[in-house]
Design a protein around this motif. Structure first.
Motif, PDB file in Angstrom:
ATOM      1  N   LEU A  89      25.592  40.965  35.293  1.00 45.54           N
ATOM      2  CA  LEU A  89      26.637  41.987  35.207  1.00 45.54           C
ATOM      3  C   LEU A  89      26.009  43.376  35.226  1.00 45.54           C
ATOM      4  O   LEU A  89      26.498  44.278  35.912  1.00 45.54           O
ATOM      5  N   SER A  90      24.929  43.536  34.516  1.00 42.94           N
ATOM      6  CA  SER A  90      24.261  44.828  34.448  1.00 42.94           C
ATOM      7  C   SER A  90      23.738  45.266  35.812  1.00 42.94           C
ATOM      8  O   SER A  90      23.944  46.406  36.225  1.00 42.94           O
ATOM      9  N   VAL A  91      23.068  44.361  36.492  1.00 47.00           N
ATOM     10  CA  VAL A  91      22.432  44.699  37.768  1.00 47.00           C
ATOM     11  C   VAL A  91      23.444  44.799  38.914  1.00 47.00           C
ATOM     12  O   VAL A  91      23.365  45.710  39.740  1.00 47.00           O
ATOM     13  N   LEU A  92      24.407  43.884  38.947  1.00 49.37           N
ATOM     14  CA  LEU A  92      25.327  43.810  40.095  1.00 49.37           C
ATOM     15  C   LEU A  92      26.565  44.681  39.963  1.00 49.37           C
ATOM     16  O   LEU A  92      27.192  45.008  40.972  1.00 49.37           O
ATOM     17  N   VAL A  93      26.944  45.053  38.740  1.00 45.60           N
ATOM     18  CA  VAL A  93      28.166  45.836  38.562  1.00 45.60           C
ATOM     19  C   VAL A  93      27.891  47.168  37.862  1.00 45.60           C
ATOM     20  O   VAL A  93      28.222  48.224  38.382  1.00 45.60           O
ATOM     21  N   PHE A  94      27.286  47.117  36.689  1.00 47.96           N
ATOM     22  CA  PHE A  94      27.137  48.321  35.878  1.00 47.96           C
ATOM     23  C   PHE A  94      26.211  49.349  36.526  1.00 47.96           C
ATOM     24  O   PHE A  94      26.558  50.534  36.603  1.00 47.96           O
ATOM     25  N   SER A 143      41.570  64.366  42.820  1.00 42.54           N
ATOM     26  CA  SER A 143      40.307  64.499  43.547  1.00 42.54           C
ATOM     27  C   SER A 143      39.738  63.122  43.878  1.00 42.54           C
ATOM     28  O   SER A 143      40.118  62.118  43.274  1.00 42.54           O
ATOM     29  N   PRO A 144      38.801  63.088  44.813  1.00 39.98           N
ATOM     30  CA  PRO A 144      38.109  61.824  45.086  1.00 39.98           C
ATOM     31  C   PRO A 144      37.381  61.296  43.851  1.00 39.98           C
ATOM     32  O   PRO A 144      37.262  60.090  43.665  1.00 39.98           O
ATOM     33  N   LEU A 145      36.910  62.193  42.984  1.00 35.16           N
ATOM     34  CA  LEU A 145      36.265  61.764  41.749  1.00 35.16           C
ATOM     35  C   LEU A 145      37.226  60.931  40.902  1.00 35.16           C
ATOM     36  O   LEU A 145      36.844  59.900  40.347  1.00 35.16           O
ATOM     37  N   GLY A 146      38.475  61.350  40.819  1.00 32.92           N
ATOM     38  CA  GLY A 146      39.464  60.599  40.047  1.00 32.92           C
ATOM     39  C   GLY A 146      39.672  59.196  40.588  1.00 32.92           C
ATOM     40  O   GLY A 146      39.766  58.224  39.825  1.00 32.92           O
ATOM     41  N   ARG A 147      39.728  59.071  41.906  1.00 39.43           N
ATOM     42  CA  ARG A 147      39.856  57.744  42.510  1.00 39.43           C
ATOM     43  C   ARG A 147      38.612  56.907  42.242  1.00 39.43           C
ATOM     44  O   ARG A 147      38.684  55.705  42.005  1.00 39.43           O
ATOM     45  N   GLY A 148      37.441  57.561  42.261  1.00 41.35           N
ATOM     46  CA  GLY A 148      36.195  56.859  41.954  1.00 41.35           C
ATOM     47  C   GLY A 148      36.160  56.366  40.518  1.00 41.35           C
ATOM     48  O   GLY A 148      35.717  55.247  40.240  1.00 41.35           O
ATOM     49  N   VAL A 149      36.624  57.207  39.587  1.00 45.34           N
ATOM     50  CA  VAL A 149      36.666  56.800  38.179  1.00 45.34           C
ATOM     51  C   VAL A 149      37.607  55.617  38.009  1.00 45.34           C
ATOM     52  O   VAL A 149      37.272  54.618  37.356  1.00 45.34           O
ATOM     53  N   LEU A 150      38.783  55.709  38.601  1.00 42.08           N
ATOM     54  CA  LEU A 150      39.759  54.621  38.491  1.00 42.08           C
ATOM     55  C   LEU A 150      39.216  53.326  39.085  1.00 42.08           C
ATOM     56  O   LEU A 150      39.287  52.257  38.468  1.00 42.08           O
ATOM     57  N   TRP A 169      36.309  51.858  36.883  1.00 36.87           N
ATOM     58  CA  TRP A 169      36.770  51.169  35.668  1.00 36.87           C
ATOM     59  C   TRP A 169      37.438  49.846  36.019  1.00 36.87           C
ATOM     60  O   TRP A 169      37.302  48.864  35.286  1.00 36.87           O
ATOM     61  N   ALA A 170      38.133  49.789  37.161  1.00 38.01           N
ATOM     62  CA  ALA A 170      38.724  48.517  37.592  1.00 38.01           C
ATOM     63  C   ALA A 170      37.626  47.499  37.914  1.00 38.01           C
ATOM     64  O   ALA A 170      37.718  46.324  37.531  1.00 38.01           O
ATOM     65  N   VAL A 171      36.584  47.950  38.596  1.00 36.22           N
ATOM     66  CA  VAL A 171      35.466  47.055  38.938  1.00 36.22           C
ATOM     67  C   VAL A 171      34.742  46.604  37.669  1.00 36.22           C
ATOM     68  O   VAL A 171      34.406  45.422  37.517  1.00 36.22           O
ATOM     69  N   LEU A 172      34.497  47.533  36.745  1.00 31.12           N
ATOM     70  CA  LEU A 172      33.846  47.158  35.478  1.00 31.12           C
ATOM     71  C   LEU A 172      34.698  46.171  34.688  1.00 31.12           C
ATOM     72  O   LEU A 172      34.177  45.195  34.133  1.00 31.12           O
ATOM     73  N   ALA A 173      35.993  46.412  34.639  1.00 29.44           N
ATOM     74  CA  ALA A 173      36.887  45.502  33.910  1.00 29.44           C
ATOM     75  C   ALA A 173      36.900  44.122  34.556  1.00 29.44           C
ATOM     76  O   ALA A 173      36.839  43.101  33.859  1.00 29.44           O
ATOM     77  N   ALA A 174      36.951  44.075  35.882  1.00 25.34           N
ATOM     78  CA  ALA A 174      36.938  42.784  36.574  1.00 25.34           C
ATOM     79  C   ALA A 174      35.600  42.069  36.376  1.00 25.34           C
ATOM     80  O   ALA A 174      35.567  40.855  36.137  1.00 25.34           O
ATOM     81  N   GLY A 175      34.507  42.799  36.477  1.00 22.83           N
ATOM     82  CA  GLY A 175      33.190  42.200  36.252  1.00 22.83           C
ATOM     83  C   GLY A 175      33.032  41.693  34.834  1.00 22.83           C
ATOM     84  O   GLY A 175      32.502  40.601  34.602  1.00 22.83           O
ATOM     85  N   TYR A 176      33.506  42.470  33.870  1.00 30.26           N
ATOM     86  CA  TYR A 176      33.436  42.042  32.472  1.00 30.26           C
ATOM     87  C   TYR A 176      34.313  40.808  32.249  1.00 30.26           C
ATOM     88  O   TYR A 176      33.887  39.860  31.574  1.00 30.26           O
ATOM     89  N   ALA A 177      35.509  40.819  32.819  1.00 30.89           N
ATOM     90  CA  ALA A 177      36.416  39.674  32.654  1.00 30.89           C
ATOM     91  C   ALA A 177      35.805  38.412  33.254  1.00 30.89           C
ATOM     92  O   ALA A 177      35.882  37.328  32.659  1.00 30.89           O
ATOM     93  N   TRP A 178      35.207  38.546  34.425  1.00 31.40           N
ATOM     94  CA  TRP A 178      34.582  37.380  35.052  1.00 31.40           C
ATOM     95  C   TRP A 178      33.398  36.885  34.215  1.00 31.40           C
ATOM     96  O   TRP A 178      33.230  35.686  34.003  1.00 31.40           O
ATOM     97  N   THR A 179      32.591  37.802  33.734  1.00 29.54           N
ATOM     98  CA  THR A 179      31.443  37.437  32.893  1.00 29.54           C
ATOM     99  C   THR A 179      31.913  36.756  31.621  1.00 29.54           C
ATOM    100  O   THR A 179      31.359  35.726  31.214  1.00 29.54           O
ATOM    101  N   ALA A 180      32.939  37.297  30.992  1.00 29.79           N
ATOM    102  CA  ALA A 180      33.496  36.681  29.780  1.00 29.79           C
ATOM    103  C   ALA A 180      34.036  35.291  30.088  1.00 29.79           C
ATOM    104  O   ALA A 180      33.837  34.352  29.312  1.00 29.79           O
ATOM    105  N   HIS A 181      34.674  35.146  31.230  1.00 25.07           N
ATOM    106  CA  HIS A 181      35.184  33.832  31.639  1.00 25.07           C
ATOM    107  C   HIS A 181      34.042  32.833  31.815  1.00 25.07           C
ATOM    108  O   HIS A 181      34.133  31.691  31.353  1.00 25.07           O
ATOM    109  N   VAL A 182      32.981  33.267  32.452  1.00 28.79           N
ATOM    110  CA  VAL A 182      31.825  32.387  32.667  1.00 28.79           C
ATOM    111  C   VAL A 182      31.213  31.983  31.327  1.00 28.79           C
ATOM    112  O   VAL A 182      30.865  30.814  31.108  1.00 28.79           O
ATOM    113  N   LEU A 183      31.085  32.932  30.423  1.00 23.88           N
ATOM    114  CA  LEU A 183      30.490  32.633  29.116  1.00 23.88           C
ATOM    115  C   LEU A 183      31.409  31.756  28.271  1.00 23.88           C
ATOM    116  O   LEU A 183      30.939  30.875  27.554  1.00 23.88           O
ATOM    117  N   ARG A 184      32.695  31.962  28.347  1.00 25.63           N
ATOM    118  CA  ARG A 184      33.638  31.149  27.561  1.00 25.63           C
ATOM    119  C   ARG A 184      33.814  29.756  28.143  1.00 25.63           C
ATOM    120  O   ARG A 184      34.020  28.805  27.430  1.00 25.63           O
TER     121      ARG A 184
END
Length: 184
Positions: free
Chosen positions: A44-49, A152-159, A162-177
């Motif tokens: 998760l750290s290397v591929l998403v964060f 701004s484009p920055l706002g779209r990037g932030v949004l 955070w969606a990518v981080l949330a999805a990556g975290y959810a998938w990681t949590a699913h794998v661990l659970r």
């Protein structure tokens, strides 16, 4: 994500992943750095964060440095070092919280998590004005040309980040659970 925020956020993510993997960690007979849950967190750290933090360092540098320094005067090697340090926080948080998770010491885990979350929330409150605008260093310091982040484009990037981080975290949590439900 601004570079100063990436450190406590990464620690918090790593610590919560250790708590989710506590059953598998307790059964593991290999060193922590070779345990499957640690490798999943490292992934998760290397591929998403790291790419998320790197995106802001590369394309929205003045904002990533919270308009404290001119981004174009920061050596790119320093940008890379900050991104690598930020990415290392997830495995570091995982390693720090693993003993508490294995021993099921929720009070220590909650205390450390609350501190990391408190740092993020306090820093967000202090830097809210800086976080809410998209500008260059000169625009922000000069008080002209700043655009609300949502327009701004920055706002779209932030949004999107955070969606990518949330999805990556959810998938990681699913794998661990899911490993917890498969135990013999």
């Amino acid at each position: 994500m601004p570079l100063p925020f990436a450190i406590p956020v990464g620690l918090l993510v790593g610590m919560t992943l250790a708590w989710l993997a506590r059953s598998e960690l307790a059964r593991s007979e290999v060193p922590l750095v070779l345990a499957r849950p640690f490798l999943v967190a490292l992934g998760l750290s290397v591929l998403v964060f790291a790419p998320v933090v790197g995106y802001f360092a590369a394309f929205h540098g003045d904002w990533a440095y919270l308009y404290l320094v001119r981004w174009n005067r920061v050596p790119s090697a320093l940008d890379l070092a900050f991104v690598l340090v930020a990415a290392a926080q997830i495995p570091l948080g995982f390693a720090l919280a693993s003993p508490w998770a294995i021993a099921k010491r929720s009070s220590r885990f909650l205390t450390a998590s609350a501190i990391a979350l408190g740092v993020v929330l306090a820093a967000s409150a202090v830097t809210a004005r800086r976080l809410g605008v998209s500008a260059t260093y000169a625009q922000y310091q000069g008080g002209f040309g700043a655009v609300p982040i949502g327009r701004s484009p920055l706002g779209r990037g932030v949004l999107l980040s955070w969606a990518v981080l949330a999805a990556g975290y959810a998938w990681t949590a699913h794998v661990l659970r899911s490993a917890r439900s498969r135990r013999p």
